[in-house]
Design a protein around this motif. Structure first.
Motif, PDB file in Angstrom:
ATOM      1  N   ASN A  12      25.759  52.254  34.607  1.00 22.82           N
ATOM      2  CA  ASN A  12      25.411  53.102  33.471  1.00 22.82           C
ATOM      3  C   ASN A  12      25.844  52.495  32.139  1.00 22.82           C
ATOM      4  N   GLY A  13      26.433  51.309  32.186  1.00 19.12           N
ATOM      5  CA  GLY A  13      26.864  50.657  30.964  1.00 19.12           C
ATOM      6  C   GLY A  13      28.260  51.017  30.521  1.00 19.12           C
ATOM      7  N   TYR A  14      28.967  51.839  31.302  1.00 16.21           N
ATOM      8  CA  TYR A  14      30.336  52.201  30.954  1.00 16.21           C
ATOM      9  C   TYR A  14      31.288  51.083  31.377  1.00 16.21           C
ATOM     10  N   PRO A  15      32.374  50.877  30.637  1.00 18.46           N
ATOM     11  CA  PRO A  15      33.337  49.839  31.011  1.00 18.46           C
ATOM     12  C   PRO A  15      34.020  50.175  32.333  1.00 18.46           C
ATOM     13  N   ASP A  16      34.452  49.150  33.040  1.00 21.02           N
ATOM     14  CA  ASP A  16      35.106  49.316  34.337  1.00 21.02           C
ATOM     15  C   ASP A  16      36.621  49.337  34.130  1.00 21.02           C
ATOM     16  N   PRO A  17      37.259  50.507  34.204  1.00 25.12           N
ATOM     17  CA  PRO A  17      38.701  50.579  33.931  1.00 25.12           C
ATOM     18  C   PRO A  17      39.545  49.815  34.944  1.00 25.12           C
ATOM     19  N   LEU A  18      39.108  49.762  36.202  1.00 26.08           N
ATOM     20  CA  LEU A  18      39.870  49.016  37.204  1.00 26.08           C
ATOM     21  C   LEU A  18      39.882  47.526  36.887  1.00 26.08           C
ATOM     22  N   ALA A  19      38.735  47.011  36.424  1.00 24.67           N
ATOM     23  CA  ALA A  19      38.675  45.601  36.040  1.00 24.67           C
ATOM     24  C   ALA A  19      39.560  45.337  34.829  1.00 24.67           C
ATOM     25  N   MET A  20      39.611  46.288  33.908  1.00 25.45           N
ATOM     26  CA  MET A  20      40.466  46.140  32.731  1.00 25.45           C
ATOM     27  C   MET A  20      41.934  46.023  33.129  1.00 25.45           C
ATOM     28  N   ILE A  21      42.364  46.892  34.038  1.00 26.30           N
ATOM     29  CA  ILE A  21      43.763  46.889  34.472  1.00 26.30           C
ATOM     30  C   ILE A  21      44.066  45.616  35.252  1.00 26.30           C
ATOM     31  N   ALA A  22      43.126  45.211  36.113  1.00 24.91           N
ATOM     32  CA  ALA A  22      43.332  44.013  36.928  1.00 24.91           C
ATOM     33  C   ALA A  22      43.474  42.764  36.068  1.00 24.91           C
ATOM     34  N   ALA A  23      42.846  42.774  34.886  1.00 32.29           N
ATOM     35  CA  ALA A  23      42.896  41.605  34.005  1.00 32.29           C
ATOM     36  C   ALA A  23      44.216  41.497  33.248  1.00 32.29           C
ATOM     37  N   ILE A  24      45.030  42.559  33.268  1.00 35.45           N
ATOM     38  CA  ILE A  24      46.322  42.542  32.575  1.00 35.45           C
ATOM     39  C   ILE A  24      47.351  41.830  33.441  1.00 35.45           C
ATOM     40  N   HIS A  25      47.977  40.800  32.888  1.00 32.85           N
ATOM     41  CA  HIS A  25      48.985  40.050  33.645  1.00 32.85           C
ATOM     42  C   HIS A  25      50.216  40.923  33.858  1.00 32.85           C
ATOM     43  N   PRO A  26      50.705  41.039  35.103  1.00 22.56           N
ATOM     44  CA  PRO A  26      51.869  41.891  35.372  1.00 22.56           C
ATOM     45  C   PRO A  26      53.108  41.421  34.613  1.00 22.56           C
ATOM     46  N   SER A  27      53.883  42.370  34.132  1.00 21.08           N
ATOM     47  CA  SER A  27      55.129  42.047  33.450  1.00 21.08           C
ATOM     48  C   SER A  27      56.192  41.663  34.467  1.00 21.08           C
ATOM     49  N   SER A  28      56.904  40.567  34.186  1.00 19.03           N
ATOM     50  CA  SER A  28      57.971  40.133  35.092  1.00 19.03           C
ATOM     51  C   SER A  28      59.205  41.020  34.978  1.00 19.03           C
ATOM     52  N   GLU A  29      59.237  41.881  33.942  1.00 22.68           N
ATOM     53  CA  GLU A  29      60.394  42.746  33.731  1.00 22.68           C
ATOM     54  C   GLU A  29      60.280  44.059  34.496  1.00 22.68           C
ATOM     55  N   LEU A  30      59.123  44.304  35.116  1.00 22.93           N
ATOM     56  CA  LEU A  30      58.894  45.557  35.822  1.00 22.93           C
ATOM     57  C   LEU A  30      58.457  45.279  37.248  1.00 22.93           C
ATOM     58  N   ASP A  31      58.537  46.303  38.088  1.00 22.21           N
ATOM     59  CA  ASP A  31      58.013  46.183  39.439  1.00 22.21           C
ATOM     60  C   ASP A  31      57.555  47.559  39.911  1.00 22.21           C
ATOM     61  N   GLY A  32      56.941  47.586  41.085  1.00 25.14           N
ATOM     62  CA  GLY A  32      56.532  48.846  41.683  1.00 25.14           C
ATOM     63  C   GLY A  32      55.569  49.639  40.827  1.00 25.14           C
ATOM     64  N   ILE A  33      55.685  50.955  40.918  1.00 26.26           N
ATOM     65  CA  ILE A  33      54.783  51.844  40.196  1.00 26.26           C
ATOM     66  C   ILE A  33      54.957  51.706  38.689  1.00 26.26           C
TER      67      ILE A  33
END
Length: 255
Positions: A12-33
């Protein structure tokens, strides 16, 4: 405000929020949820053009809770509502509905004068809060802070709601603790901060012979009047500062 952009889009042309989150590099200062929620907040900031984003997990009927935030260096947007005891996020959580404040300095922000003053001082011009809930069960809120006034577009509202739903799924699938039972990094600092405030609250209750609720109200009012964060004032109380009673002098803290 500009439409959300970037990342993959659905049919439908809407952005994919899961892809947006997946593209964010995880912070090494955090873990888990905590790490998962922080990535969600960073995706919201990047793709919605926000000054900051916060996920607040709130206990039933409470305003303390835990905070995961994505904001600039030195920012403390996630602490404002806890410090002043009010704000759009608390209203969104209580009413289980989005609260969209397009101009915080205008009449729409007058419902929360303490929050309005503290947030605008940090450069916040608009706030958009979305509840994290599943049916009748509420977990907290996703709060978006904009640096300029303006309404969200239809696509931005859709994306914010989608991110809030993903946040609920993360909470249901994840855990705030590690396999050894320790708190996920990112929650530990917030819990320690809340514990200090609770300790100071108890000390004020004893010093002034008031209820716990009144002690917290006095802490918040005193912090607001002096331009302090609730955490900074709690540190001072633990170190020996005594809040003035209605008819007593201040002791232990220089003005």
């Amino acid at each position: 405000m500009a439409d959300a952009g970037g990342g993959a889009a659905d049919s439908n042309g809407y952005p994919d929020p899961l892809a947006m989150i997946a593209a964010i590099h995880p912070s090494s200062e955090l873990d888990g949820i905590a790490q998962s929620l922080e990535r969600l907040c960073r995706a919201a900031v990047d793709h919605l053009g926000m000054l900051g984003a916060v996920v607040r997990l709130l206990p039933q009927g409470g305003s303390a809770g835990l905070v995961v935030a994505a904001e600039g260096p030195g920012g403390r947007l996630g602490d404002i509502e806890f410090d002043v005891g009010e704000g759009p996020g608390t209203t969104s959580y209580t009413a289980s509905r989005p609260v969209l404040v397009s101009n915080l300095a205008g009449p729409d922000g007058n419902d929360w004068p303490g929050f309005q003053a503290a947030a605008t001082e940090q450069g916040v011009a608009a706030v958009f809060a979305f509840p994290l809930h599943l049916g009748a069960v509420s977990f907290g809120t996703l709060e978006l802070f904009a640096g300029r006034p303006g309404t969200l577009t239809r696509v931005q509202i859709w994306l914010a709601r989608a991110l809030a739903e993903i946040g609920v799924e993360m909470l249901l699938d994840g855990d705030a603790t590690n396999s050894d039972g320790s708190l996920s990094r990112g929650f530990t600092r917030v819990v320690e901060h809340r514990a200090e405030v609770a300790q100071a609250q108890g000390m004020v209750m004893v010093d002034l012979d008031v209820s716990l609720g009144e002690a917290m109200a006095r802490l918040r009012a005193h912090a607001f009047a002096r331009g302090l964060s609730l955490g900074d004032l709690a540190h001072s109380v633990i170190d020996g500062y005594v809040l003035p009673s209605d008819d007593g002098p201040t002791r232990g803290m220089e003005k």
